[in-house]
Design a protein around this motif. Sequence first.
Motif, PDB file in Angstrom:
ATOM      1  N   MET A  61       0.854  -1.184   0.000  1.00 14.38           N
ATOM      2  CA  MET A  61       0.000   0.000   0.000  1.00 14.38           C
ATOM      3  C   MET A  61       0.893   1.238   0.000  1.00 14.38           C
ATOM      4  SD  MET A  61      -3.166   0.989   2.559  1.00 14.38           S
ATOM      5  CE  MET A  61      -2.287   0.864   4.085  1.00 14.38           C
ATOM      6  N   SER A  62       0.654   2.134  -0.950  1.00 12.47           N
ATOM      7  CA  SER A  62       1.402   3.381  -1.067  1.00 12.47           C
ATOM      8  C   SER A  62       0.397   4.521  -1.184  1.00 12.47           C
ATOM      9  CB  SER A  62       2.304   3.327  -2.308  1.00 12.47           C
ATOM     10  OG  SER A  62       2.963   4.554  -2.473  1.00 12.47           O
ATOM     11  N   VAL A  63      -0.054   5.038  -0.028  1.00 10.89           N
ATOM     12  CA  VAL A  63      -1.130   6.026   0.001  1.00 10.89           C
ATOM     13  C   VAL A  63      -0.558   7.434  -0.143  1.00 10.89           C
ATOM     14  CG1 VAL A  63      -3.069   6.929   1.340  1.00 10.89           C
ATOM     15  CG2 VAL A  63      -2.514   4.500   1.435  1.00 10.89           C
ATOM     16  N   THR A  64      -1.196   8.216  -1.015  1.00 10.20           N
ATOM     17  CA  THR A  64      -0.857   9.622  -1.197  1.00 10.20           C
ATOM     18  C   THR A  64      -2.143  10.430  -1.307  1.00 10.20           C
ATOM     19  OG1 THR A  64      -0.757   9.371  -3.605  1.00 10.20           O
ATOM     20  CG2 THR A  64       1.337   9.141  -2.395  1.00 10.20           C
ATOM     21  N   LEU A  65      -2.008  11.733  -1.117  1.00  8.74           N
ATOM     22  CA  LEU A  65      -3.097  12.665  -1.398  1.00  8.74           C
ATOM     23  C   LEU A  65      -2.748  13.376  -2.692  1.00  8.74           C
ATOM     24  CD1 LEU A  65      -3.736  14.389   2.053  1.00  8.74           C
ATOM     25  CD2 LEU A  65      -4.931  12.427   1.062  1.00  8.74           C
ATOM     26  N   LYS A  66      -3.661  13.356  -3.645  1.00  7.31           N
ATOM     27  CA  LYS A  66      -3.432  13.994  -4.939  1.00  7.31           C
ATOM     28  C   LYS A  66      -4.426  15.141  -5.085  1.00  7.31           C
ATOM     29  CE  LYS A  66      -3.625  13.003  -9.900  1.00  7.31           C
ATOM     30  NZ  LYS A  66      -4.847  13.623 -10.411  1.00  7.31           N
ATOM     31  N   PRO A  67      -3.932  16.383  -5.206  1.00 11.19           N
ATOM     32  CA  PRO A  67      -4.874  17.482  -5.441  1.00 11.19           C
ATOM     33  C   PRO A  67      -5.751  17.173  -6.651  1.00 11.19           C
ATOM     34  CG  PRO A  67      -2.686  18.346  -4.986  1.00 11.19           C
ATOM     35  CD  PRO A  67      -2.542  16.850  -5.151  1.00 11.19           C
ATOM     36  N   VAL A  68      -7.037  17.438  -6.520  1.00  9.26           N
ATOM     37  CA  VAL A  68      -7.990  17.116  -7.580  1.00  9.26           C
ATOM     38  C   VAL A  68      -7.782  18.060  -8.765  1.00  9.26           C
ATOM     39  CG1 VAL A  68     -10.445  17.058  -8.197  1.00  9.26           C
ATOM     40  CG2 VAL A  68      -9.686  16.175  -5.987  1.00  9.26           C
ATOM     41  N   VAL A  69      -7.686  17.448  -9.943  1.00  9.01           N
ATOM     42  CA  VAL A  69      -7.619  18.185 -11.213  1.00  9.01           C
ATOM     43  C   VAL A  69      -8.791  17.727 -12.086  1.00  9.01           C
ATOM     44  CG1 VAL A  69      -5.105  18.548 -11.106  1.00  9.01           C
ATOM     45  CG2 VAL A  69      -6.022  16.518 -12.257  1.00  9.01           C
ATOM     46  N   ARG A  70      -8.948  18.391 -13.204  1.00 11.26           N
ATOM     47  CA  ARG A  70     -10.082  18.142 -14.096  1.00 11.26           C
ATOM     48  C   ARG A  70     -10.306  16.658 -14.373  1.00 11.26           C
ATOM     49  NH1 ARG A  70     -11.192  17.457 -19.429  1.00 11.26           N
ATOM     50  NH2 ARG A  70     -12.969  18.587 -20.288  1.00 11.26           N
ATOM     51  N   ASP A  71      -9.259  15.926 -14.677  1.00  9.96           N
ATOM     52  CA  ASP A  71      -9.405  14.521 -15.053  1.00  9.96           C
ATOM     53  C   ASP A  71      -9.810  13.617 -13.887  1.00  9.96           C
ATOM     54  OD1 ASP A  71      -8.794  15.147 -17.664  1.00  9.96           O
ATOM     55  OD2 ASP A  71      -6.702  14.501 -17.526  1.00  9.96           O
ATOM     56  N   ASP A  72      -9.771  14.145 -12.679  1.00 11.87           N
ATOM     57  CA  ASP A  72     -10.169  13.352 -11.509  1.00 11.87           C
ATOM     58  C   ASP A  72     -11.658  13.452 -11.205  1.00 11.87           C
ATOM     59  OD1 ASP A  72      -7.508  12.531 -10.801  1.00 11.87           O
ATOM     60  OD2 ASP A  72      -7.173  14.532  -9.959  1.00 11.87           O
ATOM     61  N   VAL A  73     -12.321  14.462 -11.709  1.00 10.34           N
ATOM     62  CA  VAL A  73     -13.694  14.755 -11.289  1.00 10.34           C
ATOM     63  C   VAL A  73     -14.633  13.573 -11.524  1.00 10.34           C
ATOM     64  CG1 VAL A  73     -15.714  16.239 -11.678  1.00 10.34           C
ATOM     65  CG2 VAL A  73     -13.424  17.249 -11.452  1.00 10.34           C
ATOM     66  N   VAL A  74     -14.697  13.054 -12.727  1.00 11.95           N
ATOM     67  CA  VAL A  74     -15.640  11.961 -13.018  1.00 11.95           C
ATOM     68  C   VAL A  74     -15.283  10.700 -12.224  1.00 11.95           C
ATOM     69  CG1 VAL A  74     -16.560  10.430 -14.800  1.00 11.95           C
ATOM     70  CG2 VAL A  74     -16.394  12.897 -15.223  1.00 11.95           C
ATOM     71  N   PRO A  75     -14.025  10.233 -12.232  1.00 10.42           N
ATOM     72  CA  PRO A  75     -13.718   9.034 -11.449  1.00 10.42           C
ATOM     73  C   PRO A  75     -14.001   9.202  -9.955  1.00 10.42           C
ATOM     74  CG  PRO A  75     -11.925   9.494 -12.977  1.00 10.42           C
ATOM     75  CD  PRO A  75     -12.851  10.667 -13.029  1.00 10.42           C
ATOM     76  N   ARG A 132     -11.575  -0.489   5.726  1.00  9.11           N
ATOM     77  CA  ARG A 132     -10.981  -1.416   6.704  1.00  9.11           C
ATOM     78  C   ARG A 132      -9.667  -2.031   6.202  1.00  9.11           C
ATOM     79  NH1 ARG A 132     -14.592  -1.856  10.808  1.00  9.11           N
ATOM     80  NH2 ARG A 132     -16.765  -1.491  10.298  1.00  9.11           N
ATOM     81  N   GLN A 133      -8.965  -1.253   5.369  1.00  7.34           N
ATOM     82  CA  GLN A 133      -7.674  -1.709   4.854  1.00  7.34           C
ATOM     83  C   GLN A 133      -6.550  -0.747   5.222  1.00  7.34           C
ATOM     84  OE1 GLN A 133      -7.877  -2.862   0.672  1.00  7.34           O
ATOM     85  NE2 GLN A 133     -10.036  -3.399   0.923  1.00  7.34           N
ATOM     86  N   GLY A 134      -6.854   0.261   6.054  1.00  6.69           N
ATOM     87  CA  GLY A 134      -5.845   1.212   6.499  1.00  6.69           C
ATOM     88  C   GLY A 134      -5.782   2.497   5.702  1.00  6.69           C
ATOM     89  N   TYR A 135      -6.598   2.632   4.670  1.00  2.44           N
ATOM     90  CA  TYR A 135      -6.558   3.838   3.848  1.00  2.44           C
ATOM     91  C   TYR A 135      -7.002   5.081   4.621  1.00  2.44           C
ATOM     92  CZ  TYR A 135      -5.898   0.800  -0.194  1.00  2.44           C
ATOM     93  OH  TYR A 135      -5.403  -0.118  -1.084  1.00  2.44           O
ATOM     94  N   GLY A 136      -8.025   4.949   5.437  1.00  5.60           N
ATOM     95  CA  GLY A 136      -8.521   6.101   6.187  1.00  5.60           C
ATOM     96  C   GLY A 136      -7.483   6.648   7.149  1.00  5.60           C
ATOM     97  N   LYS A 137      -6.859   5.772   7.917  1.00  4.63           N
ATOM     98  CA  LYS A 137      -5.842   6.229   8.869  1.00  4.63           C
ATOM     99  C   LYS A 137      -4.620   6.783   8.146  1.00  4.63           C
ATOM    100  CE  LYS A 137      -7.184   3.842  12.999  1.00  4.63           C
ATOM    101  NZ  LYS A 137      -6.883   2.838  13.994  1.00  4.63           N
TER     102      LYS A 137
END
Length: 153
Positions: free
Chosen positions: A1-15, A93-98
């Motif tokens: 698991m390699s969690v990051t925060l990605k600022p939302v850009v145009r191509d992220d809106v629909v997904p 329940r996979q650790g993404y939230g924390k």
Amino acid sequence: MSVTLKPVVRDDVVPLAQLRVGADQDSFVAPNVWSLAQLHYETGAHAFGIMDGDDRVGFCQVIDMREHDHREPHDDENSAFLWRMMIADGKQRQGYGKAAIALICDWARDRGLPRLMTSCVETNAAALAFYQSAGFAPTGDMDGKEVILSRPV
């Protein structure tokens, strides 16, 4: 698991708009499409995709309260406020939230903010337990039917 925060850009809106929580959580979590629509009308708000590599596993919005023009009496102007957060059904329940909370704390700390605040519906026992396990404590304040929580970053 390699969690990051990605600022939302145009191509992220629909997904991101297509991500959903479980049916039992629908009454507690605003749909991402609604959150994305509100984003540009809330000063100081920042939206992020919660990523595991290239996979979008969730979404969050955070407000730098120093930049927010519509603070309420219970708002802490020297904090970041986790306004919206969801982890997609099937990814919970996979650790993404924390992991996301830790990254949001880093984001707030980098901005010179000492606290991260959030709120959740008082009757949402699962969310309250999650936030408390992630270091949040109730402040004693309420925003309507939502418990206000705080943690140091």
